[in-house]
Design a protein around this motif. Structure first.
Motif, PDB file in Angstrom:
ATOM      1  N   GLU A  51     -11.115   3.588 -11.037  1.00 36.52           N
ATOM      2  CA  GLU A  51     -11.521   4.992 -11.138  1.00 36.52           C
ATOM      3  C   GLU A  51     -12.739   5.283 -10.278  1.00 36.52           C
ATOM      4  O   GLU A  51     -12.826   6.337  -9.643  1.00 36.52           O
ATOM      5  CB  GLU A  51     -11.808   5.340 -12.607  1.00 36.52           C
ATOM      6  N   ARG A  52     -13.684   4.333 -10.242  1.00 38.48           N
ATOM      7  CA  ARG A  52     -14.880   4.528  -9.415  1.00 38.48           C
ATOM      8  C   ARG A  52     -14.537   4.531  -7.930  1.00 38.48           C
ATOM      9  O   ARG A  52     -15.155   5.254  -7.137  1.00 38.48           O
ATOM     10  CB  ARG A  52     -15.920   3.451  -9.733  1.00 38.48           C
ATOM     11  N   PHE A  53     -13.554   3.718  -7.560  1.00 42.94           N
ATOM     12  CA  PHE A  53     -13.102   3.726  -6.162  1.00 42.94           C
ATOM     13  C   PHE A  53     -12.580   5.105  -5.784  1.00 42.94           C
ATOM     14  O   PHE A  53     -12.980   5.676  -4.761  1.00 42.94           O
ATOM     15  CB  PHE A  53     -12.006   2.672  -5.954  1.00 42.94           C
ATOM     16  N   TYR A  54     -11.695   5.652  -6.594  1.00 42.94           N
ATOM     17  CA  TYR A  54     -11.130   6.965  -6.274  1.00 42.94           C
ATOM     18  C   TYR A  54     -12.193   8.061  -6.306  1.00 42.94           C
ATOM     19  O   TYR A  54     -12.192   8.974  -5.465  1.00 42.94           O
ATOM     20  CB  TYR A  54      -9.993   7.299  -7.235  1.00 42.94           C
ATOM     21  N   LYS A  55     -13.100   7.981  -7.260  1.00 39.75           N
ATOM     22  CA  LYS A  55     -14.168   8.991  -7.355  1.00 39.75           C
ATOM     23  C   LYS A  55     -14.983   9.031  -6.071  1.00 39.75           C
ATOM     24  O   LYS A  55     -15.338  10.105  -5.572  1.00 39.75           O
ATOM     25  CB  LYS A  55     -15.075   8.685  -8.547  1.00 39.75           C
ATOM     26  N   ALA A  56     -15.277   7.853  -5.521  1.00 37.37           N
ATOM     27  CA  ALA A  56     -16.066   7.784  -4.290  1.00 37.37           C
ATOM     28  C   ALA A  56     -15.269   8.197  -3.070  1.00 37.37           C
ATOM     29  O   ALA A  56     -15.696   9.055  -2.291  1.00 37.37           O
ATOM     30  CB  ALA A  56     -16.609   6.365  -4.106  1.00 37.37           C
ATOM     31  N   PHE A  57     -14.086   7.625  -2.911  1.00 38.40           N
ATOM     32  CA  PHE A  57     -13.359   7.817  -1.659  1.00 38.40           C
ATOM     33  C   PHE A  57     -12.626   9.149  -1.577  1.00 38.40           C
ATOM     34  O   PHE A  57     -12.274   9.585  -0.472  1.00 38.40           O
ATOM     35  CB  PHE A  57     -12.420   6.635  -1.402  1.00 38.40           C
ATOM     36  N   LYS A  58     -12.456   9.818  -2.686  1.00 39.44           N
ATOM     37  CA  LYS A  58     -11.886  11.163  -2.624  1.00 39.44           C
ATOM     38  C   LYS A  58     -12.895  12.180  -2.103  1.00 39.44           C
ATOM     39  O   LYS A  58     -12.537  13.316  -1.801  1.00 39.44           O
ATOM     40  CB  LYS A  58     -11.351  11.577  -3.997  1.00 39.44           C
ATOM     41  N   THR A  59     -14.158  11.771  -1.990  1.00 31.88           N
ATOM     42  CA  THR A  59     -15.176  12.632  -1.385  1.00 31.88           C
ATOM     43  C   THR A  59     -15.296  12.369   0.112  1.00 31.88           C
ATOM     44  O   THR A  59     -16.052  13.057   0.798  1.00 31.88           O
ATOM     45  CB  THR A  59     -16.557  12.401  -2.035  1.00 31.88           C
ATOM     46  N   LEU A  60     -14.565  11.376   0.619  1.00 33.20           N
ATOM     47  CA  LEU A  60     -14.662  10.979   2.022  1.00 33.20           C
ATOM     48  C   LEU A  60     -13.347  11.272   2.756  1.00 33.20           C
ATOM     49  O   LEU A  60     -12.288  11.375   2.120  1.00 33.20           O
ATOM     50  CB  LEU A  60     -14.989   9.480   2.109  1.00 33.20           C
ATOM     51  N   PRO A  61     -13.390  11.412   4.076  1.00 40.58           N
ATOM     52  CA  PRO A  61     -12.173  11.729   4.837  1.00 40.58           C
ATOM     53  C   PRO A  61     -11.252  10.521   4.977  1.00 40.58           C
ATOM     54  O   PRO A  61     -11.366   9.730   5.919  1.00 40.58           O
ATOM     55  CB  PRO A  61     -12.735  12.157   6.200  1.00 40.58           C
ATOM     56  N   CYS A  62     -10.349  10.357   4.025  1.00 40.96           N
ATOM     57  CA  CYS A  62      -9.434   9.219   4.037  1.00 40.96           C
ATOM     58  C   CYS A  62      -8.296   9.468   3.064  1.00 40.96           C
ATOM     59  O   CYS A  62      -8.283  10.471   2.342  1.00 40.96           O
ATOM     60  CB  CYS A  62     -10.165   7.924   3.663  1.00 40.96           C
ATOM     61  N   GLN A  63      -7.334   8.542   3.054  1.00 36.50           N
ATOM     62  CA  GLN A  63      -6.216   8.576   2.109  1.00 36.50           C
ATOM     63  C   GLN A  63      -6.308   7.329   1.237  1.00 36.50           C
ATOM     64  O   GLN A  63      -5.818   6.263   1.606  1.00 36.50           O
ATOM     65  CB  GLN A  63      -4.885   8.596   2.858  1.00 36.50           C
ATOM     66  N   PRO A  64      -6.976   7.437   0.066  1.00 38.80           N
ATOM     67  CA  PRO A  64      -7.186   6.254  -0.775  1.00 38.80           C
ATOM     68  C   PRO A  64      -5.979   5.907  -1.642  1.00 38.80           C
ATOM     69  O   PRO A  64      -5.248   6.785  -2.108  1.00 38.80           O
ATOM     70  CB  PRO A  64      -8.377   6.659  -1.646  1.00 38.80           C
ATOM     71  N   SER A  65      -5.788   4.607  -1.847  1.00 39.96           N
ATOM     72  CA  SER A  65      -4.776   4.116  -2.771  1.00 39.96           C
ATOM     73  C   SER A  65      -5.266   2.771  -3.295  1.00 39.96           C
ATOM     74  O   SER A  65      -6.286   2.257  -2.827  1.00 39.96           O
ATOM     75  CB  SER A  65      -3.418   3.961  -2.085  1.00 39.96           C
ATOM     76  N   HIS A  66      -4.553   2.203  -4.255  1.00 40.51           N
ATOM     77  CA  HIS A  66      -4.917   0.862  -4.708  1.00 40.51           C
ATOM     78  C   HIS A  66      -3.658   0.029  -4.925  1.00 40.51           C
ATOM     79  O   HIS A  66      -2.572   0.565  -5.120  1.00 40.51           O
ATOM     80  CB  HIS A  66      -5.770   0.898  -5.986  1.00 40.51           C
ATOM     81  N   LEU A  67      -3.852  -1.277  -4.850  1.00 45.54           N
ATOM     82  CA  LEU A  67      -2.735  -2.207  -5.010  1.00 45.54           C
ATOM     83  C   LEU A  67      -3.007  -3.074  -6.230  1.00 45.54           C
ATOM     84  O   LEU A  67      -3.999  -3.793  -6.284  1.00 45.54           O
ATOM     85  CB  LEU A  67      -2.603  -3.068  -3.752  1.00 45.54           C
ATOM     86  N   SER A  68      -2.113  -2.988  -7.198  1.00 41.18           N
ATOM     87  CA  SER A  68      -2.247  -3.760  -8.439  1.00 41.18           C
ATOM     88  C   SER A  68      -1.198  -4.867  -8.502  1.00 41.18           C
ATOM     89  O   SER A  68      -0.028  -4.638  -8.213  1.00 41.18           O
ATOM     90  CB  SER A  68      -2.093  -2.842  -9.656  1.00 41.18           C
ATOM     91  N   LEU A  69      -1.662  -6.065  -8.876  1.00 43.79           N
ATOM     92  CA  LEU A  69      -0.726  -7.163  -9.132  1.00 43.79           C
ATOM     93  C   LEU A  69      -0.448  -7.303 -10.620  1.00 43.79           C
ATOM     94  O   LEU A  69       0.410  -8.097 -11.017  1.00 43.79           O
ATOM     95  CB  LEU A  69      -1.301  -8.480  -8.588  1.00 43.79           C
ATOM     96  N   PHE A  70      -1.167  -6.541 -11.442  1.00 44.16           N
ATOM     97  CA  PHE A  70      -0.974  -6.577 -12.880  1.00 44.16           C
ATOM     98  C   PHE A  70       0.012  -5.494 -13.328  1.00 44.16           C
ATOM     99  O   PHE A  70       0.799  -5.698 -14.251  1.00 44.16           O
ATOM    100  CB  PHE A  70      -2.313  -6.402 -13.608  1.00 44.16           C
ATOM    101  N   GLU A  71      -0.028  -4.332 -12.656  1.00 44.37           N
ATOM    102  CA  GLU A  71       0.918  -3.253 -12.906  1.00 44.37           C
ATOM    103  C   GLU A  71       1.434  -2.759 -11.556  1.00 44.37           C
ATOM    104  O   GLU A  71       1.119  -1.658 -11.113  1.00 44.37           O
ATOM    105  CB  GLU A  71       0.252  -2.122 -13.685  1.00 44.37           C
ATOM    106  N   PRO A  72       2.225  -3.588 -10.878  1.00 36.86           N
ATOM    107  CA  PRO A  72       2.649  -3.272  -9.504  1.00 36.86           C
ATOM    108  C   PRO A  72       3.540  -2.039  -9.428  1.00 36.86           C
ATOM    109  O   PRO A  72       4.435  -1.851 -10.250  1.00 36.86           O
ATOM    110  CB  PRO A  72       3.398  -4.532  -9.073  1.00 36.86           C
ATOM    111  N   GLU A  73       3.257  -1.216  -8.408  1.00 36.81           N
ATOM    112  CA  GLU A  73       4.072  -0.022  -8.166  1.00 36.81           C
ATOM    113  C   GLU A  73       4.716  -0.053  -6.785  1.00 36.81           C
ATOM    114  O   GLU A  73       5.478   0.847  -6.446  1.00 36.81           O
ATOM    115  CB  GLU A  73       3.200   1.237  -8.318  1.00 36.81           C
ATOM    116  N   PHE A  74       4.398  -1.072  -5.992  1.00 41.43           N
ATOM    117  CA  PHE A  74       4.970  -1.177  -4.653  1.00 41.43           C
ATOM    118  C   PHE A  74       6.406  -1.708  -4.737  1.00 41.43           C
ATOM    119  O   PHE A  74       6.776  -2.405  -5.682  1.00 41.43           O
ATOM    120  CB  PHE A  74       4.118  -2.101  -3.780  1.00 41.43           C
TER     121      PHE A  74
END
Length: 232
Positions: A51-74
């Motif tokens: 959540e802290r990652f998204y909070k920070a990077f949604k304020t910056l010019p980028c396309q944020p995502s995350h990769l989980s090995l515990f709850e994989p969505e890829f």
């Protein structure tokens, strides 16, 4: 061009009001909206961390995502990694992270991404992992050497000024020949490697430093790395 940006500490993880290092990472991509993927494996995919990652990077010019090995969505792990512009690895337990990466084949996918030109970045565990060896800190136990991915030569010690046991343990390990010479990095400093060669050292804190540490005539020699404060 192969790039790794290894932080001793800092970024959104440790300095939520000071995103100078995170902005520096994004600035290395020519794309105006780079795809940046956060890998929080070392923290056990801690929800608050993501959540802290998204909070920070949604304020910056980028396309944020995350990769989980515990709850994989890829659908395809390697394809997902290779389509990113930046891979940003968080801190936590380096040993557990590397074991999981190997089990999933993420270690090989990251090596392919590196060769393709995807920027690899991270702090703490996300810094140690790119080197041949790192100094890791199990809970309530002495620090010890850990074999890592080996994209960069030598060893790495993050949090050099931020955790009291880091510096003496790193020195002792190098003196004893238990770990290779390498880079010790304060919190708030990022080492930027291009094609496996140190190209720049930048910081989000005015007095934060990085050092190359080696053994000379049975004594530790620290050579300070020239570091540019990004706040100027």
């Amino acid at each position: 061009m192969r790039q790794i940006i290894a932080m001793g500490g800092g970024g959104f993880s440790m300095e939520p009001e000071n995103l100078l290092l995170d902005k520096y990472i994004l600035a290395q991509v020519k794309n105006n909206l780079p795809k940046i993927c956060f890998i929080p494996t070392a923290s056990g995919d801690q929800t608050n961390y993501i959540e802290r990652f998204y909070k920070a990077f949604k304020t910056l010019p980028c396309q944020p995502s995350h990769l989980s090995l515990f709850e994989p969505e890829f659908i395809n792990l390697e394809s997902y990694v290779l389509e990113q512009d930046i891979i940003y690895v968080g801190g936590g337990n380096t040993r557990n992270m590397l074991i999981l990466w190997k089990e999933w084949g993420l270690d090989n996918a990251l090596k392919k991404a590196y060769e393709k030109g995807v920027i690899l970045a991270g702090l703490s565990a996300g810094s140690i992992c790119w080197f041949e060896e790192g100094l890791t800190d199990p809970l309530n136990a002495p620090l010890y050497k850990l074999d890592c991915l080996g994209l960069l030569k030598g060893s790495n010690c993050p949090h050099y000024d931020g955790e009291n046991k880091r510096k003496p343990s790193y020195h002792q390990s190098i003196l004893a020949g238990n770990i290779k010479e390498g880079y010790a990095v304060d919190d708030g400093v990022a080492l930027h490697f291009i094609n496996e060669t140190l190209s720049a050292s930048v910081s989000s804190r005015p007095r934060a430093k990085a050092y190359f540490v080696k053994c000379v005539d049975s004594e530790i020699k620290e050579t300070e790395v020239s570091t540019n404060f990004l706040g100027r």
